[in-house]
Design a protein around this motif. Structure first.
Motif, PDB file in Angstrom:
ATOM      1  N   THR A   1       0.835  -1.203   0.000  1.00  0.00           N
ATOM      2  CA  THR A   1       0.000   0.000   0.000  1.00  0.00           C
ATOM      3  C   THR A   1       0.867   1.249   0.000  1.00  0.00           C
ATOM      4  O   THR A   1       1.749   1.415   0.854  1.00  0.00           O
ATOM      5  CB  THR A   1      -0.904   0.033   1.243  1.00  0.00           C
ATOM      6  N   TRP A   2       0.620   2.130  -0.944  1.00  0.00           N
ATOM      7  CA  TRP A   2       1.304   3.422  -1.056  1.00  0.00           C
ATOM      8  C   TRP A   2       0.487   4.463  -0.305  1.00  0.00           C
ATOM      9  O   TRP A   2      -0.734   4.499  -0.420  1.00  0.00           O
ATOM     10  CB  TRP A   2       1.414   3.783  -2.526  1.00  0.00           C
ATOM     11  N   PHE A   3       1.126   5.298   0.503  1.00  0.00           N
ATOM     12  CA  PHE A   3       0.388   6.366   1.175  1.00  0.00           C
ATOM     13  C   PHE A   3       1.252   7.603   1.347  1.00  0.00           C
ATOM     14  O   PHE A   3       2.451   7.520   1.590  1.00  0.00           O
ATOM     15  CB  PHE A   3      -0.165   5.894   2.529  1.00  0.00           C
ATOM     16  N   LYS A   4       0.615   8.746   1.192  1.00  0.00           N
ATOM     17  CA  LYS A   4       1.314  10.026   1.315  1.00  0.00           C
ATOM     18  C   LYS A   4       1.617  10.321   2.781  1.00  0.00           C
ATOM     19  O   LYS A   4       0.902   9.898   3.691  1.00  0.00           O
ATOM     20  CB  LYS A   4       0.446  11.155   0.735  1.00  0.00           C
ATOM     21  N   LYS A   5       2.664  11.077   2.995  1.00  0.00           N
ATOM     22  CA  LYS A   5       3.025  11.519   4.345  1.00  0.00           C
ATOM     23  C   LYS A   5       1.845  12.240   4.997  1.00  0.00           C
ATOM     24  O   LYS A   5       1.185  13.064   4.373  1.00  0.00           O
ATOM     25  CB  LYS A   5       4.230  12.461   4.281  1.00  0.00           C
ATOM     26  N   GLY A   6       1.552  11.902   6.244  1.00  0.00           N
ATOM     27  CA  GLY A   6       0.472  12.551   6.968  1.00  0.00           C
ATOM     28  C   GLY A   6      -0.831  11.775   6.964  1.00  0.00           C
ATOM     29  O   GLY A   6      -1.718  12.069   7.761  1.00  0.00           O
ATOM     30  N   THR A   7      -0.942  10.782   6.076  1.00  0.00           N
ATOM     31  CA  THR A   7      -2.182  10.009   6.029  1.00  0.00           C
ATOM     32  C   THR A   7      -2.148   8.813   6.980  1.00  0.00           C
ATOM     33  O   THR A   7      -3.182   8.393   7.475  1.00  0.00           O
ATOM     34  CB  THR A   7      -2.472   9.512   4.605  1.00  0.00           C
ATOM     35  N   MET A   8      -0.973   8.248   7.214  1.00  0.00           N
ATOM     36  CA  MET A   8      -0.780   7.167   8.172  1.00  0.00           C
ATOM     37  C   MET A   8       0.608   7.315   8.772  1.00  0.00           C
ATOM     38  O   MET A   8       1.523   7.787   8.093  1.00  0.00           O
ATOM     39  CB  MET A   8      -0.873   5.779   7.507  1.00  0.00           C
ATOM     40  N   PRO A   9       0.800   6.939  10.020  1.00  0.00           N
ATOM     41  CA  PRO A   9       2.151   6.997  10.590  1.00  0.00           C
ATOM     42  C   PRO A   9       3.027   5.906   9.998  1.00  0.00           C
ATOM     43  O   PRO A   9       2.575   4.763   9.839  1.00  0.00           O
ATOM     44  CB  PRO A   9       1.913   6.779  12.091  1.00  0.00           C
ATOM     45  N   PRO A  10       4.267   6.228   9.637  1.00  0.00           N
ATOM     46  CA  PRO A  10       5.160   5.196   9.096  1.00  0.00           C
ATOM     47  C   PRO A  10       5.557   4.182  10.156  1.00  0.00           C
ATOM     48  O   PRO A  10       5.491   4.462  11.358  1.00  0.00           O
ATOM     49  CB  PRO A  10       6.371   6.004   8.627  1.00  0.00           C
ATOM     50  N   GLN A  11       5.964   3.001   9.710  1.00  0.00           N
ATOM     51  CA  GLN A  11       6.382   1.925  10.590  1.00  0.00           C
ATOM     52  C   GLN A  11       7.683   1.317  10.076  1.00  0.00           C
ATOM     53  O   GLN A  11       7.996   1.429   8.889  1.00  0.00           O
ATOM     54  CB  GLN A  11       5.311   0.829  10.653  1.00  0.00           C
ATOM     55  N   PRO A  12       8.453   0.649  10.952  1.00  0.00           N
ATOM     56  CA  PRO A  12       9.639  -0.064  10.493  1.00  0.00           C
ATOM     57  C   PRO A  12       9.272  -1.053   9.388  1.00  0.00           C
ATOM     58  O   PRO A  12       8.257  -1.735   9.461  1.00  0.00           O
ATOM     59  CB  PRO A  12      10.119  -0.796  11.754  1.00  0.00           C
ATOM     60  N   GLY A  13      10.096  -1.089   8.356  1.00  0.00           N
ATOM     61  CA  GLY A  13       9.828  -1.969   7.223  1.00  0.00           C
ATOM     62  C   GLY A  13       9.169  -1.270   6.059  1.00  0.00           C
ATOM     63  O   GLY A  13       9.177  -1.778   4.935  1.00  0.00           O
ATOM     64  N   ASP A  14       8.583  -0.076   6.290  1.00  0.00           N
ATOM     65  CA  ASP A  14       8.025   0.702   5.188  1.00  0.00           C
ATOM     66  C   ASP A  14       9.154   1.190   4.291  1.00  0.00           C
ATOM     67  O   ASP A  14      10.287   1.376   4.742  1.00  0.00           O
ATOM     68  CB  ASP A  14       7.267   1.931   5.703  1.00  0.00           C
ATOM     69  N   LEU A  15       8.856   1.416   3.032  1.00  0.00           N
ATOM     70  CA  LEU A  15       9.781   2.096   2.136  1.00  0.00           C
ATOM     71  C   LEU A  15       9.441   3.576   2.172  1.00  0.00           C
ATOM     72  O   LEU A  15       8.273   3.951   2.158  1.00  0.00           O
ATOM     73  CB  LEU A  15       9.669   1.548   0.719  1.00  0.00           C
ATOM     74  N   ILE A  16      10.457   4.427   2.239  1.00  0.00           N
ATOM     75  CA  ILE A  16      10.248   5.872   2.320  1.00  0.00           C
ATOM     76  C   ILE A  16      10.687   6.504   1.004  1.00  0.00           C
ATOM     77  O   ILE A  16      11.672   6.085   0.393  1.00  0.00           O
ATOM     78  CB  ILE A  16      11.034   6.482   3.502  1.00  0.00           C
ATOM     79  N   PHE A  17       9.928   7.516   0.555  1.00  0.00           N
ATOM     80  CA  PHE A  17      10.199   8.173  -0.718  1.00  0.00           C
ATOM     81  C   PHE A  17      10.374   9.676  -0.494  1.00  0.00           C
ATOM     82  O   PHE A  17       9.629  10.290   0.272  1.00  0.00           O
ATOM     83  CB  PHE A  17       9.062   7.915  -1.704  1.00  0.00           C
TER      84      PHE A  17
END
Length: 263
Positions: free
Chosen positions: A74-90
């Motif tokens: 699942t792709w999500f923009k910053k601010g829509t869900m808190p990031p978690q370890p293991g996510d890819l950051i863009f």
């Protein structure tokens, strides 16, 4: 070991490696290209996760979610869900028109989240000149979630996770701290890696461990810590960051005060 833990563990083995290692040795591309996405692809390939959490080996940061969003994660923009370890950051740096919503300049892996501070594992950063492929390396970076360059995240559909990526049966900080004291989460960097990969806030747990072991909740001020750093009591570089974070302190605030005092 969960798939998310496996991926984070494998990413740690890439620290210090350069573009030649990723593009030529691991992916056998025959040449070295801008390699931030290739590094993520190589790690996923090492783990056997191509076609499971990302569709294919990709050389463009935005190409990974563009090909995989919906089916593999699942792709999500910053601010829509808190990031978690293991996510890819863009991240996006240049102010030019976007081709689509996935369009970005750089990609990394989220290792840890502590409030608005994100620890990432990423490549093709801090290189220089014509030797960028060998002078840049895969390394750990600390970023602020408030950084305007942080654009979006991609969360693979990790096994054992819900559609939002949260795991069931989460333990409280107190429970985890007691387990740490009992030796169930190893020690040092291994403890940090295991807690982070399991989706827990390592700093919060370690801070509670320290409180339980000392019987005190008293904290030192940033000023006191900065002067201790200058006196050499907290080590240097990455060691300093890890020690301060493990003790429950805000490394960025302390280092900022150190810099001010050293001017």
């Amino acid at each position: 070991m969960t798939d998310r833990e496996k991926m984070l563990d494998k990413a740690l083995t890439y620290i210090g490696k350069d573009g030649y290692y990723v593009c030529r040795t691991k992916l056998r591309l025959g040449a070295v290209y801008d390699w931030c996405a290739f590094a993520v692809s190589a790690i996923m390939k090492d783990c056997g996760f191509i076609g499971k959490y990302i569709k294919s080996v990709e050389g463009g940061a935005g190409s990974i979610p563009r090909a995989s969003d919906g089916k593999y994660g699942t792709w999500f923009k910053k601010g829509t869900m808190p990031p978690q370890p293991g996510d890819l950051i863009f991240l996006r740096y240049a102010d030019y028109p976007q081709q689509d919503k996935y369009f970005c300049d750089h990609i990394g892996i989220v290792e840890n989240v502590n409030g608005s501070e994100i620890t990432t594992l990423e490549s093709n950063v801090d290189g220089y000149g014509y030797n960028w492929a060998s002078t840049s390396s895969f390394k750990r970076k600390t970023r602020s979630l408030n950084d305007s360059n942080v654009y979006a995240f991609y969360r693979p559909k990790w096994q054992g996770s819900t559609s939002t990526g949260t795991t069931s049966g989460k333990k409280s900080v107190d429970e985890l701290a007691k387990e740490v004291i009992q030796g169930k989460w190893s020690a040092g960097d291994e403890r940090k890696t295991k807690l982070t990969a399991a989706g827990y806030d390592y700093s919060a747990v370690q801070n509670r461990v320290n409180e339980l072991m000392s019987g005190s909740t008293q904290k030192k001020s940033v000023e006191t810590l900065a002067r201790e750093v200058i006196q050499g009591k907290w080590g240097n570089g990455e060691e300093r960051r890890q020690k301060l974070t493990a003790a429950g302190y805000n490394y960025s605030a302390v280092q900022s005060r150190v810099n001010e005092l050293m001017k």
